[in-house]
Scaffold this motif. Structure first.
Motif, PDB file in Angstrom:
ATOM      1  N   VAL A  19     -10.667  -1.064  -2.554  1.00 34.50           N
ATOM      2  CA  VAL A  19     -12.118  -1.221  -2.342  1.00 34.50           C
ATOM      3  C   VAL A  19     -12.803   0.117  -2.598  1.00 34.50           C
ATOM      4  N   PRO A  20     -13.810   0.119  -3.485  1.00 32.97           N
ATOM      5  CA  PRO A  20     -14.497   1.380  -3.777  1.00 32.97           C
ATOM      6  C   PRO A  20     -15.229   1.939  -2.554  1.00 32.97           C
ATOM      7  N   MET A  21     -15.191   3.269  -2.444  1.00 36.47           N
ATOM      8  CA  MET A  21     -15.862   3.933  -1.319  1.00 36.47           C
ATOM      9  C   MET A  21     -17.241   4.407  -1.773  1.00 36.47           C
ATOM     10  N   SER A  22     -17.272   5.112  -2.911  1.00 40.26           N
ATOM     11  CA  SER A  22     -18.556   5.651  -3.379  1.00 40.26           C
ATOM     12  C   SER A  22     -18.735   5.468  -4.885  1.00 40.26           C
ATOM     13  N   TYR A  23     -17.672   5.225  -5.596  1.00 38.20           N
ATOM     14  CA  TYR A  23     -17.710   4.797  -7.001  1.00 38.20           C
ATOM     15  C   TYR A  23     -16.359   4.141  -7.280  1.00 38.20           C
ATOM     16  N   PRO A  24     -16.262   3.336  -8.342  1.00 38.04           N
ATOM     17  CA  PRO A  24     -15.083   2.461  -8.468  1.00 38.04           C
ATOM     18  C   PRO A  24     -13.737   3.161  -8.357  1.00 38.04           C
ATOM     19  N   ALA A  25     -13.614   4.366  -8.897  1.00 37.03           N
ATOM     20  CA  ALA A  25     -12.295   5.002  -8.876  1.00 37.03           C
ATOM     21  C   ALA A  25     -12.032   5.779  -7.594  1.00 37.03           C
ATOM     22  N   ASN A  26     -13.036   5.851  -6.722  1.00 35.71           N
ATOM     23  CA  ASN A  26     -12.891   6.592  -5.466  1.00 35.71           C
ATOM     24  C   ASN A  26     -12.783   5.573  -4.332  1.00 35.71           C
ATOM     25  N   THR A  27     -11.560   5.173  -4.020  1.00 41.45           N
ATOM     26  CA  THR A  27     -11.379   4.023  -3.125  1.00 41.45           C
ATOM     27  C   THR A  27     -11.039   4.450  -1.695  1.00 41.45           C
ATOM     28  N   TYR A  28     -11.286   3.529  -0.761  1.00 39.54           N
ATOM     29  CA  TYR A  28     -10.786   3.713   0.606  1.00 39.54           C
ATOM     30  C   TYR A  28      -9.261   3.666   0.568  1.00 39.54           C
ATOM     31  N   LYS A  29      -8.652   4.222   1.618  1.00 36.60           N
ATOM     32  CA  LYS A  29      -7.186   4.108   1.728  1.00 36.60           C
ATOM     33  C   LYS A  29      -6.843   2.614   1.694  1.00 36.60           C
ATOM     34  N   PHE A  30      -5.881   2.260   0.867  1.00 43.30           N
ATOM     35  CA  PHE A  30      -5.546   0.838   0.713  1.00 43.30           C
ATOM     36  C   PHE A  30      -4.938   0.267   1.995  1.00 43.30           C
ATOM     37  N   ARG A  31      -5.408  -0.904   2.399  1.00 43.91           N
ATOM     38  CA  ARG A  31      -4.812  -1.610   3.547  1.00 43.91           C
ATOM     39  C   ARG A  31      -4.514  -3.034   3.086  1.00 43.91           C
ATOM     40  N   GLN A  32      -3.234  -3.366   3.070  1.00 44.24           N
ATOM     41  CA  GLN A  32      -2.815  -4.700   2.646  1.00 44.24           C
ATOM     42  C   GLN A  32      -3.224  -5.736   3.691  1.00 44.24           C
ATOM     43  N   ASP A  33      -3.402  -6.962   3.261  1.00 47.74           N
ATOM     44  CA  ASP A  33      -3.650  -8.069   4.181  1.00 47.74           C
ATOM     45  C   ASP A  33      -2.398  -8.279   5.055  1.00 47.74           C
ATOM     46  N   SER A  34      -2.608  -8.502   6.331  1.00 47.22           N
ATOM     47  CA  SER A  34      -1.468  -8.563   7.258  1.00 47.22           C
ATOM     48  C   SER A  34      -0.600  -9.804   7.037  1.00 47.22           C
ATOM     49  N   SER A  35      -1.195 -10.938   6.724  1.00 44.17           N
ATOM     50  CA  SER A  35      -0.366 -12.136   6.492  1.00 44.17           C
ATOM     51  C   SER A  35       0.417 -11.991   5.199  1.00 44.17           C
ATOM     52  N   PHE A  36      -0.194 -11.369   4.192  1.00 40.41           N
ATOM     53  CA  PHE A  36       0.549 -11.121   2.946  1.00 40.41           C
ATOM     54  C   PHE A  36       1.732 -10.188   3.243  1.00 40.41           C
ATOM     55  N   LEU A  37       1.471  -9.155   4.046  1.00 35.07           N
ATOM     56  CA  LEU A  37       2.557  -8.239   4.419  1.00 35.07           C
ATOM     57  C   LEU A  37       3.672  -8.979   5.147  1.00 35.07           C
ATOM     58  N   TYR A  38       3.281  -9.860   6.048  1.00 38.59           N
ATOM     59  CA  TYR A  38       4.260 -10.557   6.882  1.00 38.59           C
ATOM     60  C   TYR A  38       5.164 -11.462   6.039  1.00 38.59           C
ATOM     61  N   PHE A  39       4.575 -12.170   5.085  1.00 39.00           N
ATOM     62  CA  PHE A  39       5.370 -13.148   4.323  1.00 39.00           C
ATOM     63  C   PHE A  39       5.875 -12.610   2.979  1.00 39.00           C
ATOM     64  N   PHE A  40       5.144 -11.656   2.396  1.00 43.55           N
ATOM     65  CA  PHE A  40       5.519 -11.190   1.056  1.00 43.55           C
ATOM     66  C   PHE A  40       5.820  -9.689   1.001  1.00 43.55           C
ATOM     67  N   GLY A  41       5.560  -8.971   2.063  1.00 46.16           N
ATOM     68  CA  GLY A  41       6.049  -7.598   2.236  1.00 46.16           C
ATOM     69  C   GLY A  41       5.502  -6.500   1.343  1.00 46.16           C
ATOM     70  N   LEU A  42       4.905  -6.841   0.223  1.00 51.02           N
ATOM     71  CA  LEU A  42       4.523  -5.786  -0.734  1.00 51.02           C
ATOM     72  C   LEU A  42       3.233  -5.100  -0.295  1.00 51.02           C
ATOM     73  N   ASP A  43       3.306  -3.788  -0.210  1.00 50.61           N
ATOM     74  CA  ASP A  43       2.167  -3.012   0.302  1.00 50.61           C
ATOM     75  C   ASP A  43       1.418  -2.356  -0.851  1.00 50.61           C
ATOM     76  N   LEU A  44       1.020  -3.163  -1.798  1.00 45.59           N
ATOM     77  CA  LEU A  44       0.328  -2.670  -2.995  1.00 45.59           C
ATOM     78  C   LEU A  44      -0.824  -3.611  -3.316  1.00 45.59           C
TER      79      LEU A  44
END
Ligand code: GLY
Length: 462
Positions: free
Chosen positions: A31-56
């Motif tokens: 998710v962009p913070m102030s312009y498209p290439a300057n993003t917030y620290k990535f946070r994966q969706d928790s249900s995706f993490l729980y079932f599919f594990g990939l943190d990308l």
């Protein structure tokens, strides 16, 4: 990341709770913070993490309930990405780490879902909470953004909550381990509670500790000498001797599991008599609740039991009056304790709140109590072994609320407003621990409790 077979088992358990169709679980994107290439620290969706594990970012997981076929949709990186990000594993390699045999480019997801739709198959998806995924789902499923929440699959929501609510041994071991970081965060804050220190210096130290352990804070730090504001994120005050500083903060681990504790320190190292009296009531409410926590008991009943301890303590001090049981029944304690005793915790600090708090904390048997204060209780239903919950009673002197209740004579038969007014400016006290339900009772998570008695806290602050 846990072992691949754990993610496979979780997906198998999930589909055994879904009657038919396709399960679609979207991961998050940057998710962009102030312009498209300057993003917030990535946070994966928790249900995706729980079932599919990939943190990308930019993956979606799909399970065909009837055939059992599992697919991850996501793109391999190209040479430009390698130049900026360095070499990365292929999607195929990533999928094998979480037990998935089949992967496809992300843009094939639309075709896959269109085909399923044309065959009249149900597509189960979770209520989206991020704008990017709302837009994506609108495109993929031709459901207007405003209708997505209602169109999300209640069957899937309930199945996910059923599984994620009961923590497995790997999650419990991890939660126990990360409590050390919570300990470090809170004891460091206590040691900094000195006159002349700005709140932001302590908040920064706490957040720095979380980062230094490879994670981040599990929610924006709540830290203030104005503890009467329940979620105070303004840290601009300079501490003075005699202030009480409330610190409600948690760690989010590298695997994205949360901790959540609250402690209160007397600036300068000594609680005044008045502070100590209120503190001891809150501590008694916390300890009293912990004793009652066991499988089969509703958390709503424990919330009310802790409210009773608070009402009794305040009556003994002359701040409340009349029959304590009647006072709690009328909700009079809520002028001092206007929130719930706690919530589920896990991959989210308020676990699974994106799926609908009503389904996480309540069921057909236990419904929310529609009364000021108690209505904020996020977790009311019967407790089960391996639930993880917070226990966080508090007492606050909120000038605007006191003024409103006094003026409108709300519960005036149970409150001694003349005495209460002597506490304006007191602030607030909340004491919070993280608790694991065992087969027969409960225990605090972590090796040792973060210092909490008056003596322990005073010693650390000094
Ligand atoms: N500890 C912050 C919260 O429960 O909202």
């Amino acid at each position: 990341m846990f072992e691949a077979k754990l993610y496979s088992e979780r997906r198998k358990n999930l589909t055994s709770n879904i009657s038919n169709g396709i399960v679609l679980i979207l991961g998050n994107v940057d998710v962009p913070m102030s312009y498209p290439a300057n993003t917030y620290k990535f946070r994966q969706d928790s249900s995706f993490l729980y079932f599919f594990g990939l943190d990308l970012p930019a993956f979606a997981g799909v399970i065909d309930v009837e055939s059992g076929e599992e697919t991850i949709f996501g793109n391999d990186i190209d040479i430009e990405d390698i130049i900026w990000m360095g070499p990365q594993p292929s999607v195929k390699e990533l999928c094998l780490k979480v037990g998935i045999q089949q992967n496809k480019p992300f843009d094939k997801l639309a075709d896959y879902l269109a085909k399923a739709k044309s065959q009249g198959r149900k597509i189960h998806f979770l209520p989206p909470y991020r704008a990017e995924n709302k837009i994506l789902l609108e495109d993929l499923l031709s459901i207007k953004i405003s209708n997505l929440k209602e169109s999300a699959s209640l069957e899937l929501v309930k199945a996910v909550i059923k599984l994620r609510s009961v923590k497995d041994k790997y999650e419990i071991a991890h939660l126990d381990e990360i409590m050390d970081v919570a300990y470090e965060m809170h004891t460091s804050a206590m040691k900094m509670a000195k006159a002349g220190v700005y709140e932001r210096e302590i908040a920064g130290r706490i957040e720095g500790i979380a980062l230094s352990h490879g994670g981040m804070v599990s929610f924006p730090v709540i830290l203030s000498k104005h503890g009467e504001t329940l979620h105070n994120h303004c840290h601009e005050n300079k501490l003075q001797k005699g202030d009480l500083v409330i610190v409600d903060a948690g760690f989010e681990s590298i695997l994205h599991y949360a901790t959540d504790h609250t402690r209160v320190s007397p600036v300068g190292g000594k609680f005044s008599q008045k502070q100590k009296e209120i503190y001891e009531i809150v501590l008694a409410a916390n300890n009293g609740a912990t004793k009652l926590i066991k499988p089969g008991v509703t958390y709503q009943s424990i919330h009310l039991a802790s409210a009773r301890i608070i009402a009794q303590g305040l009556t003994d001090l002359g701040l409340m009056k009349g029959d304590v049981d009647e006072a709690v029944k009328a909700g009079a304690h809520a002028m001092f304790f206007p929130h719930g005793l706690g919530h589920m915790m896990g991959l989210d600090v308020h676990d699974m709140e994106d799926l609908g708090q009503i389904y996480v904390g309540y069921d057909d048997e236990i419904r929310p109590i529609d009364q000021f204060g108690t209505a904020y209780l996020r977790m009311g239903k019967k407790l089960q072994a391996n639930f993880v919950i917070t226990n966080e009673p508090g007492i606050y002197f909120i000038p605007a609320l006191i003024e409103k209740w006094k003026t409108e004579k709300i519960n005036h038969e149970f409150i001694n407003f003349t005495k209460v007014e002597e506490y304006i400016g007191f602030g607030g006290i909340r004491l919070e621990d993280d608790i694991l339900l065992t087969e027969t009772g409960s225990r605090l998570l972590g090796k040792k409790r973060i210092p909490i008695t008056v003596e322990e806290v005073e010693n650390l602050v000094r």
